[in-house]
Design an enzyme around this catalytic site. Structure first.
Site, PDB file in Angstrom:
ATOM      1  N   GLY A 120       0.834  -1.196   0.000  1.00  0.00           N
ATOM      2  CA  GLY A 120       0.000   0.000   0.000  1.00  0.00           C
ATOM      3  C   GLY A 120       0.867   1.243   0.000  1.00  0.00           C
ATOM      4  O   GLY A 120       1.966   1.235  -0.542  1.00  0.00           O
ATOM      5  N   LEU A 121       0.366   2.292   0.645  1.00  0.00           N
ATOM      6  CA  LEU A 121       1.074   3.565   0.726  1.00  0.00           C
ATOM      7  C   LEU A 121       1.477   4.094  -0.646  1.00  0.00           C
ATOM      8  O   LEU A 121       2.598   4.530  -0.855  1.00  0.00           O
ATOM      9  CB  LEU A 121       2.313   3.449   1.628  1.00  0.00           C
ATOM     10  CG  LEU A 121       2.020   3.339   3.126  1.00  0.00           C
ATOM     11  CD1 LEU A 121       3.316   3.235   3.910  1.00  0.00           C
ATOM     12  CD2 LEU A 121       1.212   4.527   3.617  1.00  0.00           C
ATOM     13  N   CYS A 122       0.573   3.974  -1.584  1.00  0.00           N
ATOM     14  CA  CYS A 122       0.854   4.571  -2.887  1.00  0.00           C
ATOM     15  C   CYS A 122      -0.397   5.295  -3.369  1.00  0.00           C
ATOM     16  O   CYS A 122      -0.800   5.186  -4.509  1.00  0.00           O
ATOM     17  CB  CYS A 122       1.335   3.532  -3.892  1.00  0.00           C
ATOM     18  SG  CYS A 122       0.377   2.030  -3.886  1.00  0.00           S
ATOM     19  N   GLY A 123      -1.026   6.013  -2.462  1.00  0.00           N
ATOM     20  CA  GLY A 123      -2.156   6.850  -2.822  1.00  0.00           C
ATOM     21  C   GLY A 123      -3.329   6.024  -3.303  1.00  0.00           C
ATOM     22  O   GLY A 123      -3.620   4.957  -2.766  1.00  0.00           O
TER      23      GLY A 123
ATOM     24  N   TYR B 274      -3.610   4.446  -6.071  1.00  0.00           N
ATOM     25  CA  TYR B 274      -3.216   3.524  -7.147  1.00  0.00           C
ATOM     26  C   TYR B 274      -4.024   2.225  -7.124  1.00  0.00           C
ATOM     27  O   TYR B 274      -4.630   1.845  -8.124  1.00  0.00           O
ATOM     28  CB  TYR B 274      -1.720   3.225  -7.021  1.00  0.00           C
ATOM     29  CG  TYR B 274      -1.207   2.159  -7.958  1.00  0.00           C
ATOM     30  CD1 TYR B 274      -0.938   2.448  -9.278  1.00  0.00           C
ATOM     31  CD2 TYR B 274      -1.003   0.859  -7.514  1.00  0.00           C
ATOM     32  CE1 TYR B 274      -0.471   1.474 -10.136  1.00  0.00           C
ATOM     33  CE2 TYR B 274      -0.538  -0.128  -8.365  1.00  0.00           C
ATOM     34  CZ  TYR B 274      -0.274   0.187  -9.674  1.00  0.00           C
ATOM     35  OH  TYR B 274       0.180  -0.781 -10.515  1.00  0.00           O
TER      36      TYR B 274
END
Lengths: 286, 90
Positions: A86-89, A91
């Site tokens: 995760g931690l990719c907005g 996406y």
């Protein structure tokens, strides 16, 4: 007003978070550069392959191959390329939403989802879709063999008649700021259409056309999936870089605000102390 | 008189390996080694693992080892789609 100690504590926490997000941003930027190069490097093969395919379809009139067979669709498989982390907005959310949209549009068909990347399976199960084989998305560079693992399963499903239609949902990479969730039909294979009129040129084939085609088409499929994986990886890094940058910016803003209220609280405490001393002195004067 | 040349592109899924003008070319087709000169008739061939040898117009040579693939001989333009390719003969 919150105590001085509390505010100082919060500033420290936010500063630590900012350190992490800006480190992640830098890592993503470095990986993006690498992934971007891979996208560029994979393009010539894809273009040449399309060229060869269109030459071949121009030169042979009756092309028949199991991978080209169009059946009345009853069952559908959707390969969805998500990220491993995760931690990719937005996406992952975007790509899953795109896939769900596709699945809703084909609601009359029995559907199976084949997620690539760790973020997919749980989401699709929660949404009530059947999840078939799952594939990891390696954090090293994507290799052709990674694509081949996926195409092997897809071909098995299609050729055994378990599914009649296969779609691929991935994120196209235009630039770090322009990522486009894309739906592409994988099977039956759609060969690039020959442009212009058929040439009179007689093509020689070695071995004969149908055997050549039988070997070329699976390669064409591999290449399409490979291309999708490479673009998805670049998109993921682009999305992560952007979202981590805005997280770092937000943290900086928060630190500013907290520092301001910290200074205010400190000043208020000093003012209060002075007022008390002055008050005490006045009382003594009596 | 200089030899007539044609364009040779060798690509793998990972990169464009070679794009040059060459005068002659020998490739490992599935049914045996195949020679290509400029003006060759359109041909599509499947390649097996083996060595590719090409000669430039100035006589220098290029050698590559490929891991199977396909060759498309068009109008003075040869495209080799290789699964893998390494410079040099094995």
């Amino acid at each position: 007003m919150a105590g001085l100690r509390d505010i100082r504590q919060r500033i420290r926490i936010v500063r630590n978070i900012q350190k992490i997000t800006s480190a992640m941003q830098m890592v993503a930027a470095a990986r993006l550069k690498r992934a971007q190069d891979r996208v560029g490097a994979a393009r010539p093969y894809a273009e040449k392959m399309a060229e060869v395919m269109s030459n071949l379809s121009r030169a042979t009139t009756d092309i028949s191959h199991p991978l080209l067979e169009t059946r009345d669709p009853q069952r559908l498989a959707v390969v969805v390329v998500t990220a491993d982390r995760g931690l990719c907005g937005s996406y992952n959310t975007n790509i899953i939403r795109q896939a769900v949209q596709l699945l809703r549009a084909h609601a009359e068909l029995e559907a199976v989802v084949l997620p690539v990347g760790n973020r997919g399976p749980a989401s699709f199960r929660r949404l009530g879709y059947t999840v078939g084989a799952t594939f990891p998305l390696p954090s090293r560079d994507v290799l052709l063999s990674d694509a081949q693992a996926i195409t092997a399963e897809v071909r098995r499903l299609f050729e055994s008649g378990a599914v009649d239609l296969v779609y691929l949902v991935y994120t196209r990479f235009y630039s770090a700021l322009r990522l486009q969730p894309t739906v592409q039909q994988l099977l039956p294979l759609q060969t690039p259409q020959a442009e212009g009129v058929a040439t009179a040129e007689e093509y020689l084939f070695e071995p004969e056309p149908h055997r050549l085609l039988a070997n070329l088409l699976p390669r064409y499929l591999d290449m399409q999936v490979f291309q999708a994986l490479v673009e998805s990886v670049a998109s993921e890094q682009g999305a992560r870089m952007t979202s981590m940058r805005s997280a770092s910016d937000n943290a900086a803003e928060m630190i500013d605000r907290l520092t301001l209220s910290f200074n205010r609280a400190r000043q208020a405490a000093i003012t209060k102390e002075i007022a008390e001393i002055v008050g005490g002195a006045d009382a003594l004067k009596g | 008189m200089p030899d007539r040349t044609f364009t040779l592109d060798i690509v793998t899924p990972e990169q464009l390996v070679l794009s040059e003008d060459v005068a002659s070319l020998t490739v490992p087709a599935v049914e045996g080694y195949l020679g290509v000169l400029a003006g060759h008739a359109p041909l599509m061939a499947e390649l097996r693992q083996g060595e590719i040898h090409a000669r430039r117009a100035d006589g220098t040579r290029v050698a590559m080892t490929i891991g199977g693939g396909f060759m498309d001989v068009g109008h003075n333009h040869v495209v080799i789609l290789a699964d893998s390719a390494e410079t040099g003969a094995g």
